[in-house]
Design a protein around this motif. Structure first.
Motif, PDB file in Angstrom:
ATOM      1  N   GLU A 163      56.450 -18.242 -49.940  1.00  0.00           N
ATOM      2  CA  GLU A 163      56.644 -19.480 -49.345  1.00  0.00           C
ATOM      3  C   GLU A 163      56.413 -19.844 -50.489  1.00  0.00           C
ATOM      4  O   GLU A 163      56.836 -21.809 -50.603  1.00  0.00           O
ATOM      5  N   ASN A 164      56.008 -19.846 -52.050  1.00  0.00           N
ATOM      6  CA  ASN A 164      56.556 -20.159 -53.015  1.00  0.00           C
ATOM      7  C   ASN A 164      58.256 -20.568 -52.832  1.00  0.00           C
ATOM      8  O   ASN A 164      58.207 -21.982 -53.760  1.00  0.00           O
ATOM      9  N   GLU A 165      59.154 -19.373 -53.169  1.00  0.00           N
ATOM     10  CA  GLU A 165      60.414 -19.084 -53.081  1.00  0.00           C
ATOM     11  C   GLU A 165      60.555 -21.029 -53.147  1.00  0.00           C
ATOM     12  O   GLU A 165      61.014 -21.677 -53.496  1.00  0.00           O
ATOM     13  N   TYR A 168      59.416 -23.868 -54.861  1.00  0.00           N
ATOM     14  CA  TYR A 168      60.462 -23.734 -56.258  1.00  0.00           C
ATOM     15  C   TYR A 168      61.412 -24.488 -56.507  1.00  0.00           C
ATOM     16  O   TYR A 168      62.626 -24.558 -57.057  1.00  0.00           O
ATOM     17  N   ARG A 169      62.160 -24.501 -54.870  1.00  0.00           N
ATOM     18  CA  ARG A 169      63.573 -25.136 -54.905  1.00  0.00           C
ATOM     19  C   ARG A 169      64.037 -26.406 -54.118  1.00  0.00           C
ATOM     20  O   ARG A 169      64.209 -26.390 -53.637  1.00  0.00           O
ATOM     21  N   LEU A 170      62.615 -27.215 -54.540  1.00  0.00           N
ATOM     22  CA  LEU A 170      62.673 -28.727 -53.821  1.00  0.00           C
ATOM     23  C   LEU A 170      63.614 -29.129 -54.718  1.00  0.00           C
ATOM     24  O   LEU A 170      64.329 -29.070 -55.974  1.00  0.00           O
ATOM     25  N   MET A 179      55.312 -31.443 -60.732  1.00  0.00           N
ATOM     26  CA  MET A 179      54.355 -30.695 -61.068  1.00  0.00           C
ATOM     27  C   MET A 179      54.992 -29.301 -61.050  1.00  0.00           C
ATOM     28  O   MET A 179      54.045 -28.105 -61.557  1.00  0.00           O
ATOM     29  N   VAL A 180      55.813 -29.051 -60.224  1.00  0.00           N
ATOM     30  CA  VAL A 180      55.992 -27.560 -60.428  1.00  0.00           C
ATOM     31  C   VAL A 180      57.091 -27.334 -61.265  1.00  0.00           C
ATOM     32  O   VAL A 180      57.200 -25.797 -62.082  1.00  0.00           O
ATOM     33  N   MET A 181      57.530 -27.978 -61.977  1.00  0.00           N
ATOM     34  CA  MET A 181      58.696 -27.691 -63.206  1.00  0.00           C
ATOM     35  C   MET A 181      57.051 -27.381 -64.396  1.00  0.00           C
ATOM     36  O   MET A 181      57.331 -26.950 -65.140  1.00  0.00           O
ATOM     37  N   ALA A 182      56.515 -27.866 -64.389  1.00  0.00           N
ATOM     38  CA  ALA A 182      54.970 -28.201 -65.414  1.00  0.00           C
ATOM     39  C   ALA A 182      54.467 -26.124 -64.971  1.00  0.00           C
ATOM     40  O   ALA A 182      53.933 -25.674 -66.219  1.00  0.00           O
TER      41      ALA A 182
END
Length: 199
Positions: A163-165, A168-170, A179-182
């Motif tokens: 699910e995380n993949e 991370y590709r947003l 928020m993902v980058m943080a």
């Protein structure tokens, strides 16, 4: 944001941070403090020793991020609970009542240590600084970085790796992207701090 911790001679760790990184880390630590709450200070005239033995809450927090920071010790609530599950829930409530205040205090101490160490930096002329932490400060930072990642991961609903993949590709236009980058950056900081302390 490619900062990483490196070992210091004599123990501890150091990391070079630019102004933006310092600002982001400080802001996140302050937000974590706000989420955790101020704690119960004894009222004027009350015995401070009695406050040490005050009982905490017996129910899990309703906020998912707080529930992740302060999970049930023995069981998660189950709508189809059996009598054995009910006993586990009662044990979790009892455990929470006697431990959550201390856990909250430790998490506040960790986040405050991050804020204080960032505030004590003397920014270099290029807008950045090298943060040097002793062994105790490193432990506070590890705790705070972990709590920040748990909180952000809960808000992002981070789950299984598959699910995380997608997360991370947003695309950059997605409001969750910062928020993902943080989350990823904090993970890298935490990993390099652990590696530094183990070297």
């Amino acid at each position: 944001m490619a900062s990483h911790f490196e070992p210091l001679k004599g123990g501890g760790a150091a990391v070079a941070l630019d102004e933006v990184e310092i600002s982001i880390l400080r802001s996140l630590a302050v937000q974590l403090l706000e989420l955790i709450g101020p704690g119960d200070e004894p009222a004027d005239g009350e015995d401070p020793l009695a406050a040490l033995f005050a009982e905490g809450p017996s129910e899990a927090p309703s906020d998912p991020a707080l529930a992740r920071l302060f999970p049930d010790a023995y069981a998660d609530p189950d709508p189809e609970a059996t009598p054995q599950d009910d006993e586990l829930l009662a044990s979790s409530a009892e455990f929470r009542r006697f431990t959550e205040n201390d856990l909250r205090s430790r998490k506040r101490d960790d986040a405050m240590a991050v804020v204080r160490s960032l505030d004590s930096l003397n920014a270099a002329g290029d807008g950045g600084a090298v943060l040097e932490l002793d062994a105790d400060e490193c432990l506070h930072w590890l705790g705070a970085l972990n709590d920040l990642r748990l909180t952000i991961g809960t808000r992002l609903e981070v789950g299984d790796e598959d699910e995380n993949e997608a997360l991370y590709r947003l695309p950059d236009s997605d409001p969750r992207k910062p928020m993902v980058m943080a989350y990823l950056w904090l993970g890298a900081l935490q990993e390099t701090l652990v590696e530094t302390l183990m070297s």
